[in-house]
Write an enzyme that holds these catalytic residues in place. Structure first.
Site, PDB file in Angstrom:
ATOM      1  N   GLU A 114      39.888  47.785  42.367  1.00 30.18           N
ATOM      2  CA  GLU A 114      41.161  47.162  42.736  1.00 30.18           C
ATOM      3  C   GLU A 114      42.277  47.833  41.950  1.00 30.18           C
ATOM      4  O   GLU A 114      42.063  48.321  40.847  1.00 30.18           O
ATOM      5  CB  GLU A 114      41.102  45.670  42.409  1.00 30.18           C
ATOM      6  N   SER A 136      49.010  32.927  36.820  1.00 32.37           N
ATOM      7  CA  SER A 136      48.416  32.829  35.486  1.00 32.37           C
ATOM      8  C   SER A 136      46.972  33.284  35.557  1.00 32.37           C
ATOM      9  O   SER A 136      46.253  32.965  36.501  1.00 32.37           O
ATOM     10  CB  SER A 136      48.479  31.385  34.982  1.00 32.37           C
ATOM     11  N   HIS A 144      49.942  42.869  50.255  1.00 31.85           N
ATOM     12  CA  HIS A 144      48.900  42.787  49.233  1.00 31.85           C
ATOM     13  C   HIS A 144      47.787  41.821  49.651  1.00 31.85           C
ATOM     14  O   HIS A 144      46.611  42.100  49.451  1.00 31.85           O
ATOM     15  CB  HIS A 144      49.530  42.341  47.917  1.00 31.85           C
ATOM     16  N   HIS A 193      46.066  47.909  40.041  1.00 29.40           N
ATOM     17  CA  HIS A 193      47.112  47.145  39.371  1.00 29.40           C
ATOM     18  C   HIS A 193      48.244  48.107  39.036  1.00 29.40           C
ATOM     19  O   HIS A 193      48.667  48.220  37.886  1.00 29.40           O
ATOM     20  CB  HIS A 193      46.574  46.424  38.134  1.00 29.40           C
ATOM     21  N   SER A 244      46.496  49.539  48.221  1.00 32.68           N
ATOM     22  CA  SER A 244      47.752  49.464  47.485  1.00 32.68           C
ATOM     23  C   SER A 244      48.757  50.375  48.166  1.00 32.68           C
ATOM     24  O   SER A 244      48.668  51.599  48.055  1.00 32.68           O
ATOM     25  CB  SER A 244      47.535  49.892  46.034  1.00 32.68           C
TER      26      SER A 244
END
Lengths: 727, 222
Positions: free
Chosen positions: A84, A305, A40, A86, A526
């Site tokens: 991007e 976070s 990643h 996720h 990814s």
């Protein structure tokens, strides 16, 4: 198992780390290495391929290597953008996974000093008959809406496709577009030993620890619910304060550089800043404001976070920076300093608990050669839902109702698409969104596309087709491409078939972008999108930003009574790789070679026709072929047409089924006045006059086949997505 | 004419509101949520967004801000106030308008171009519009379902406080009586869920919203 293997490092990589350090790394160092040397963050299986892409052009302001790419739009303004993924977090927890995906890409653009002005999303799910798919669709759409809407960033477009290989491994790719004054943009490089490292934004907690290596760089398997603690929780309110705070800090010229915190948290953010500036950096974990007591130094360094930014600040500006953060009620802490040691030093309780050479940590990750091999058989299963002998009217209704083709208005209406007062063309019938940029006296068009199904059939042709479709979408609103961003969603690159898909696809991406003369200014990879039931379709997603000189001329009006309908471009349709082949369960290897030069010529002719204001509507032919493209235009206008595809059949010698439902790059449906359309034929691209706009039926003749369907039935099929996904 | 547009942390549409005010006519400036002095503005816009994140209940925290205390005084003196979307929620939470905005009955956010029918309310905000006139204005919200207890609703309707209704059949959220916007008894405070500040330019969809802002100017304010 050895600790380094648990953290995703191979034995060889671990030995390499020991070799570089001349000792074994301690726990803090191992955690940091494992993240920055993960796929990643380290791009170890894609770096060599990505280096082959064209990245330069006269309008490029920032290219790959920065937080996002940026292109000049004139009058001192630039547009920054990046897409991007996720994917894995969204597979585990769809709402928060998608929400934090949006939050993460927003911060990439914020880090350049740009104000985000638009979001787009490219989503892939399994068939909606599956209950878990419906749960994922609902959560992802709500999560995207929650974050973007709450931030006041419009979501102006995107695409959603459904196919079995994504059932356990959905794709959530988010693209952010931002606007900045070119001379106020910042880079991510730390500089000036003695300068301070300031953490802005949220508290640091135990959420998302190891997310990058555990989730993003390994295949998904059974028991992934146990990984839920590695998914972060999004707080768009905090991010909106961080955005406004950063805009104010940059406007006052208070920052040397700025970087977002994403995957691998402080480790990657501080490490990459130090690497880019060729300096050392020291972080004192005791100064990092924590959400919970008793966090270990390694936890502070790798926490993911959300809603945090890292800034380099000169010591005499730090009080003013603190005041601006206090005004916006967001966190401020001096957590370290820039050094001239060339080392990344982690300090706790006054002692160094980790010390690594920045170059080893950030850039030392080995880049692997892939071992591609073309598969000898079709690696995906077929799931027929439609009898190949079905008559063409029923086929058209089935295609319109196919979740991949059906209207996505259900999703788009859950997103605020207008906040910011720039949205000229909203998500919906048009192929691309158009945003006005009055500051620069111009407008831009943005689009995002992917076609995993076709790339699975032939990675090079499929990827060329994806780039051409994105450019065609821009041309339909009169836009000329300025730059490309991409997200390469693939399976496990250590497997030869996937390596072949990835290699051929990146070649296709480069070839198509070179032919179009458009640079790739950024992107994301990814990999390991696999589950025990197999890999996803290889899905390169392409995002494009284009220039629209006059936002009043975007050919987004519905066609009108009296208009003629024309097919423009070297369209040579085939059912290979088509959505119809997917429905009839006849997908397999191989696609016809796309006519790259002819398609680009057609794109240019259509773009100029739209810009001249003489064409009422323009729409590229995509999934489902000409019949679906005509049906979409008819539904949008509430007005039918009476067309004959005989001239297309005569030109290409295709079958009636190919003419109706076949796909390939290079075809546009245009509507407007007869002489205007006929004139386009003199510009070196094929133009077939198909017939008039008229009545309340879609009538299409293709050889001995005819389709005659009322608008109400077409609309019912095309608007069936809510029923399919909300059940 | 000087417009003041409130800005809370979490506001989203404040720049759009500034733009709308300027297009309508006059000068427009932001008023920071922490400021208890409105600086002599002639009219106040409480804009859309998610003030303070709205994690508790839409508008429930913003009502306690110093700026909203100043707005309450301004409104009590007859100053014109418009609350749009989150601003409407804040005005209801503050007690400047009756009723409440509940989550949409779909439980989902909705964003679309809506049709608003001008109601019977008498207000500087609707002074340029005839009752029954239809405006094309965007609707976008998650908690826009207008609710009031029966006696309060009766008072709103019979008291001529309904400023806008969703056109028949287009109620997007389950609002009682299709109510999209109401005014206070005095008519100087308007709250509405749809977004007139996003309907000020044909290029982005419609300019029907300008009439609401211009109504205040036409009514002789400022």
């Amino acid at each position: 198992m050895a600790r380094h293997r648990e953290l995703g490092l191979t034995d060889r990589e671990y030995e390499l780390i020991c070799d570089r350090m001349s000792r074994e790394p301690n726990g803090v160092e191992l955690a940091m290495f494992s993240l920055l040397w993960s796929e990643h963050c380290g791009y170890k299986h894609s770096r060599k391929l990505l280096s082959t892409l064209p990245t330069e052009g006269p309008r490029v302001v920032m290219g790959p290597g920065e937080n996002a790419g940026a292109v000049d739009v004139g009058n001192g303004y630039s547009v920054a953008f990046k897409v991007e993924s996720h994917n894995h977090p969204s597979a585990v927890e769809p709402f928060q996974g998608a929400a934090t995906g949006v939050g993460g890409i927003l911060r990439d653009v914020i880090a350049l000093g740009a104000r985000p002005i638009a979001m787009l999303d490219s989503l892939r799910f399994g068939p909606p008959e599956d209950e878990r798919t419906r749960y994922l669709v609902d959560g992802v759409v709500r999560g995207i809406g929650h974050y973007g809407n709450s931030m006041g960033i419009p979501t102006v477009g995107g695409e959603i496709e459904f196919a079995a290989p994504y059932a356990q491994n959905p794709l959530v790719n988010a693209m952010c577009v931002g606007l900045a004054k070119t001379d106020e943009m910042v880079r991510a490089a730390a500089s000036g030993p003695g300068n301070l490292v300031v953490l802005v934004g949220s508290l640091t907690g135990r959420d998302g620890i190891g997310g990058a290596s555990v989730l993003a760089s390994a295949e998904l398997g059974e028991g992934d619910d146990a990984k839920r603690p590695t998914v972060q929780i999004g707080d768009p309110f905090e991010e909106s304060k961080v955005l406004e705070c950063c805009q104010e800090l940059l406007a006052e010229g208070l920052l040397v550089s700025l970087q977002d915190l994403g995957a691998a948290g402080l480790t990657s953010s501080a490490g990459e800043m130090a690497s880019a500036g060729r300096v050392g950096i020291e972080i004192d974990v005791g100064q990092v404001p924590l959400r919970e007591a008793g966090m270990e130094p390694f936890e502070v360094m790798v926490s993911e976070s959300q809603e945090r930014m890292l800034a380099i600040v000169e010591p005499d500006q730090v009080d003013r920076v603190r005041e601006v953060c206090e005004k916006w009620q967001t966190g401020f802490a001096v957590v370290g300093r820039v050094t001239d040691s060339g080392k990344f030093t982690v300090v706790a309780d006054g002692e160094a608990v980790g010390e690594m050479v920045v170059e080893d940590l950030v850039d030392g990750c080995p880049a692997y050669d892939l071992e591609p091999a073309e598969p000898t058989e079709w690696p995906y299963s077929n799931h027929p839902t439609l009898d190949p002998e079905t008559d063409p009217e029923e086929v058209l209704l089935a295609l319109l109702a196919s979740p991949t083709i059906a209207s996505k208005q259900w999703a788009f209406e859950q997103y605020d698409s207008i906040v910011g007062s720039r949205t000229v063309v909203r998500p919906g019938p048009a192929d691309a969104a158009v945003l006005s940029i009055p500051e620069a006296g111009t407008a831009i068009a943005v689009a995002i596309d992917g076609s995993g199904r076709r790339v699975a059939c032939e990675p090079w042709s499929g990827t060329v087709g994806t780039v051409l479709e994105c450019a065609a979408n821009l041309a339909s609103v009169g836009a000329e491409p300025l730059g490309v961003t991409n997200c390469l969603n693939f399976g496990n690159p250590e497997k030869p078939t996937i390596a072949w898909q990835l290699t051929r696809s990146v070649e296709g991406l480069g070839d198509a972008c070179r032919a179009l003369g458009v640079p790739v200014v950024g992107g994301n990879v990814s990999l390991y999108n696999e589950t025990p039931s197999g890999p996803i379709y290889p899905t390169p997603v392409v995002g494009m930003v284009g220039e629209v000189p006059d936002p009043n001329r975007v050919a987004s009006r519905p066609w009108e009574e009296g208009d003629q309908v024309a097919l423009v471009g070297p369209f040579d349709p085939s059912l290979a790789g088509s959505e119809l082949a997917s429905l009839t369960g006849s997908l397999g290897p191989g696609l016809p070679d796309p006519d790259l030069e002819g398609s680009i010529a057609a794109i240019e002719v259509v773009r100029e026709a739209v810009r001249s204001g003489s064409v009422r509507t323009a729409h590229d032919v995509s999934d489902g072929g000409i019949a679906v493209a005509l049906a979409e235009l008819a539904i949008n206008a509430g007005l039918g047409c009476d067309v004959d595809l005989g001239s297309l059949i005569a030109r290409t010698d295709c079958s009636p089924e190919d003419a109706l439902f076949g796909e390939c790059p290079g075809g546009f449906i245009l509507a407007g006045e007869h002489p205007v359309l006929e004139q386009l034929g003199g510009k070196g691209v094929p133009v077939e006059m198909l017939g008039p706009v008229a009545g309340d039926e879609l009538q299409v003749t293709a050889g001995e086949r005819t389709v005659v369907l009322g608008l109400a039935r077409l609309r019912e099929a095309w608007e069936s997505l809510p029923a399919a996904v909300e059940a | 004419m000087v417009w003041g547009v409130l800005q809370f942390p979490g506001s989203c549409d404040e720049r759009d509101a500034l733009n709308a005010c300027r297009l309508a006519g006059g000068e427009a400036r932001l008023i920071w949520h922490d400021d208890d002095d409105l600086g002599g503005v002639d009219a106040v816009v409480v804009p859309g967004g998610f003030s303070y994140g709205d994690y508790l209940r839409a508008g429930s925290i913003a009502r306690f801000s110093p700026a909203m205390e100043a707005v309450a005084r301004f409104a009590a003196d007859g100053g014109p106030v418009i609350g749009i979307c989150n601003g409407f929620q804040v005005l209801c939470e503050s007690g400047l308008l009756p009723g409440a905005l509940l989550p949409n009955d779909s439980t989902r956010f909705t964003c679309h171009q809506g049709e608003l029918v001008v109601g019977e309310a008498e207000s500087p905000w609707t002074s340029a519009l005839e009752p029954g006139h239809v405006l094309s204005v965007p609707v976008k919200h998650q908690s826009g379902r207008f609710f009031a207890p029966p006696d309060v609703l009766e008072e709103i309707v019979s008291g001529g406080q309904v400023a806008f209704r969703y056109s028949p059949g287009s109620n997007p959220n389950g609002s009682l009586d299709d109510i999209a916007g109401i005014v206070n008894r005095e008519g100087n405070v308007l709250g509405l869920m749809p977004h007139p500040e996003h309907a000020v330019d044909p290029l982005t969809g419609s300019e029907d919203g300008l009439a609401i802002f211009r109504g205040v100017i036409g009514a002789g304010v400022g």
